[in-house]
Write an enzyme that holds these catalytic residues in place. Structure first.
Site, PDB file in Angstrom:
ATOM      1  CE  LYS A 153      -3.149  -1.012  -9.457  1.00  6.87           C
ATOM      2  NZ  LYS A 153      -4.193  -1.935 -10.293  1.00  6.87           N
ATOM      3  CG  HIS A 154      -1.443   0.192  -0.340  1.00  8.03           C
ATOM      4  ND1 HIS A 154      -0.424   0.607   0.393  1.00  8.03           N
ATOM      5  CD2 HIS A 154      -2.529   1.135  -0.444  1.00  8.03           C
ATOM      6  CE1 HIS A 154      -0.841   1.921   0.700  1.00  8.03           C
ATOM      7  NE2 HIS A 154      -1.892   2.237   0.058  1.00  8.03           N
ATOM      8  CB  SER A 155       1.819  -5.739  -0.411  1.00 13.63           C
ATOM      9  OG  SER A 155       1.606  -5.265   0.948  1.00 13.63           O
ATOM     10  CG  ASP A 199       2.618  -1.620   0.989  1.00 10.77           C
ATOM     11  OD1 ASP A 199       1.515  -1.456   0.995  1.00 10.77           O
ATOM     12  OD2 ASP A 199       3.019  -2.874   0.361  1.00 10.77           O
ATOM     13  CD  GLU A 243      -1.971  -1.237   3.098  1.00 10.28           C
ATOM     14  OE1 GLU A 243       0.604  -0.954   4.260  1.00 10.28           O
ATOM     15  OE2 GLU A 243      -1.667  -1.176   3.277  1.00 10.28           O
TER      16      GLU A 243
END
Length: 662
Positions: free
Chosen positions: A295-297, A306, A15
């Site tokens: 994008k966030h994990s 993140d 993230e």
């Protein structure tokens, strides 16, 4: 006996923080600053110019018909997907299952069913799209007998066309094999990112080279032969910023209270670090070109997205200490400062609730479904706790720390022993609740994503104790309903990554930022001592992370997890943060090799930029209709331009001396 082969195996890829007191000017801070801010916007426009012509770069191959038996494209491909045609030459129905290599201990999901081959011997064909973000694991089963026919692993390429051939082997009809054939080569979806990076790098190199040239006497003498001395002075002052201009800029651009020489200096590395985090946050929140690593994990692990929020929390902690020390030295009473802290925290929480509940297009807001947690809400609570701790136990900062007994080694730590005791108590509470709180229907101490993870044993246990506490205290309707875990793990329960339990570790991270601020202030003008302490904290936190994670994404005692804000996540990101300060402090504040531009400017107006980018994200010039909504290239251009515009806005506000404080 079965076997699995891949003829394409050779093609696989295995993230503003607080209030300061003295503006620290440096050569080039003014003239070089506006140039870099404008050049950042120019770089984004140049990148757009390089990428836009000719339609969608990565979709160019789509016009050619696939070299396949059916001569058609039966599936409409979306971004990060490829076409897979499954050809069944066997006289039995097949079921193809799929799961991502990044989905830890996940159940296979049905991808497509394929009927048996026809009597004429013509294979039966089924078409389906497959994800290209990560490696895929495919398993072909006999539908009736539930028996595995073959299994293979492969990393599909975006917009590629592939055929999975399930057929008899020449050795006998009872043996079968699976071959993967590339019908149409995929595109390089990372090419736009590479072009954007190289364009930005070229701009930075060009600016650095020009600054170096103008600093050389021989070059200046050569220029003076064609340009009169007065014009040369004007050029240098406007483009590079002479010391006299830097001094005047400091008095013009900063509030008057920052010039009190008895107060701690405003450190540009702190604002620069905050600006770097905020700029990345804006880019990520706007989409990051729709690349998975922006994008966030989905659960455990780290992506670029993140990194930004915890770094912002960390540097907020540093600003809390620096600004509070400044205010107390100006004679402000603790009671008045406590009221200011409480009011600021309240405003952050209120603004956060408004931002995460945008119902201007959906009609009147339903109070029954208001999301309560959020980024600013967590910042507000974290700020309040850390600021109150520092206020209650505030001690005067020694004028010369090196002359104080014991200060040479652990003075910055021992002076904060009451705060450390409370922080360690809070962390003990997090550990006890996380690993010992009974959660109905879930194993005690569960840290998994639920859904199809852990072989589907705990589908409604997303987040374990963290999710349970949020559901119990806030209610499901007041939580985030689209967590990142839904992407790979298909979770169906609401889970909020900014929930209650994770706020404890957010406070811990902010306090580590406070420790960085104390190092900068306790050992000011002692560069070696500051760098040694930054390096020491970096090593200590890194070793703690290694011990907690066992250098594994999923197999450690406490994995790095942004959704949970696990303690290993905090120590890992704090380790990175100390390392960044280890680099920025000597480069920006000691040697003056870099002014921090253009990141310094959004760092000086962080609340305004964050709130503004959230409120106006759907408006031009931050968003416009794309010619191809399934193009990484077009999304990347849009997101870079939008981010650059906010940096430019921050610079203009800085020049106009407009800062939003709450």
């Amino acid at each position: 006996m079965t076997s699995a082969r891949s003829s394409a195996a050779r093609k696989r890829g295995a993230e503003r923080g607080g209030e300061g007191t003295a503006a620290q000017g440096s050569p080039g801070a003014g003239g070089g600053g506006w140039a870099l801010a404008v050049l950042l916007l120019a770089a984004s426009v140049l990148g757009a110019t390089l990428l836009v012509p000719g339609g969608s770069l990565e979709r160019g191959a789509e016009a050619a018909p696939p070299r396949d038996l059916d001569k058609k494209r039966p599936v409409e491909l979306k971004m990060d997907h490829a076409l897979l045609l499954v050809h069944n030459e066997l006289e039995r129905h097949l079921t193809v299952y799929w799961k991502s290599e990044c989905c830890y201990q996940c159940l296979f999901q049905v991808l497509v069913n394929v009927s048996q081959s026809g009597k004429s011997g013509k294979p039966s064909t089924a078409a389906v799209s497959v994800s290209t973000q990560h490696g895929s694991i495919l398993q072909v089963n006999d539908t009736r007998e539930k028996k595995e026919v073959c299994r293979l692993e492969y990393k599909f390429g975006e917009y590629g066309n592939y055929s999975l051939l399930v057929k008899h082997t020449p050795s006998g009809v009872n043996e079968s094999a699976c071959d993967l054939v590339v019908n149409e080569d995929p595109v390089d979806s990372n090419l736009p990112v590479s072009i954007a990076f190289l364009t930005g790098l070229a701009i930075v190199i060009a600016v650095s080279f020009l600054r170096l040239l103008f600093s050389l006497d021989d070059f200046n003498n050569w220029i003076s032969k064609t340009i009169n001395s007065r014009e040369m002075d004007r050029l240098i002052n406007s483009e590079l910023g002479s010391p006299s201009r830097a001094d005047s800029l400091g008095s013009d651009a900063q509030p008057a209270t920052w010039h009190l020489s008895t107060h701690p200096p405003r450190l540009r590395c702190v604002d620069t670090f905050r600006g770097i985090s905020l700029t990345l946050m804006v880019f990520v929140n706007y989409g990051g070109g729709k690349y998975w690593y922006f994008k966030h994990s989905s659960w455990n692990g780290l992506t670029v997205a993140d990194l930004v929020f915890p770094w912002f929390v960390f540097i907020m902690g540093s600003s809390v200490f620096l600004s509070m020390t400044s205010v107390l030295q100006r004679g402000c009473s603790k009671g008045r400062l406590l009221r200011k802290i409480a009011w600021r925290s309240f405003l952050l929480i209120c603004i956060g609730i408004i931002i995460v509940n945008p119902n201007y297009c959906l009609g009147p807001l339903s109070w029954d479904k208001v999301r309560i947690p959020g980024v600013l809400q967590r910042l507000g609570v974290t700020y309040f706790v850390v600021a109150v701790l520092e206020l209650l136990f505030a001690k005067p900062v020694p004028e010369n720390c090196a002359s104080q007994r014991g200060c040479f080694s652990l003075g910055d730590v021992t002076s904060s022993w009451p705060q450390w005791l409370l922080i360690l108590t809070l962390e003990s509470v997090w550990l006890c609740l996380t690993f010992f709180l009974p959660v109905p229907g879930c194993p005690t101490g569960y840290l998994g994503p639920g859904g199809i993870g852990d072989l589907g044993k705990y589908p409604n246990c997303t987040g374990g104790a963290a999710g349970y506490i949020d559901h119990l205290l806030l209610g499901e309707n007041h939580l985030y309903h689209h967590p990142s875990s839904a992407v790979l793990y298909h979770t169906e329960v609401a889970y909020d990554p900014e929930g209650i339990l994770g706020t404890i570790n957010s406070i811990v991270m902010a306090f580590l930022g406070v420790q960085a601020g104390k190092i900068l202030l306790y050992y000011k003008d002692q560069t070696k001592d500051i760098l040694m302490r930054f390096a020491g904290w970096c090593c200590i936190l890194g070793l703690i992370s290694v011990a907690l994670t066992k250098v594994s994404e999923n197999e450690g005692f406490i994995p790095v997890n942004k959704n949970l804000w696990s303690i290993s996540y905090v120590t890992t990101l704090s380790c990175f943060a100390f390392f960044i300060l280890l680099v920025l402090y000597p480069v920006v504040d000691v040697k003056g090799l870099w002014t921090g531009a253009p990141f310094f400017y959004p760092g000086m107006n962080s609340i305004l930029v964050y709130v503004g980018h959230e409120v106006f994200k759907d408006y031009f010039p931050f968003q416009w209709k794309l010619e191809d909504s399934q193009s990484h290239k077009e999304h990347l251009i849009q997101n870079i331009v939008a981010t650059a515009v906010w940096v430019l806005i921050a610079y203009i506000l800085y020049r106009k001396k407009i800062f939003w404080k709450i």
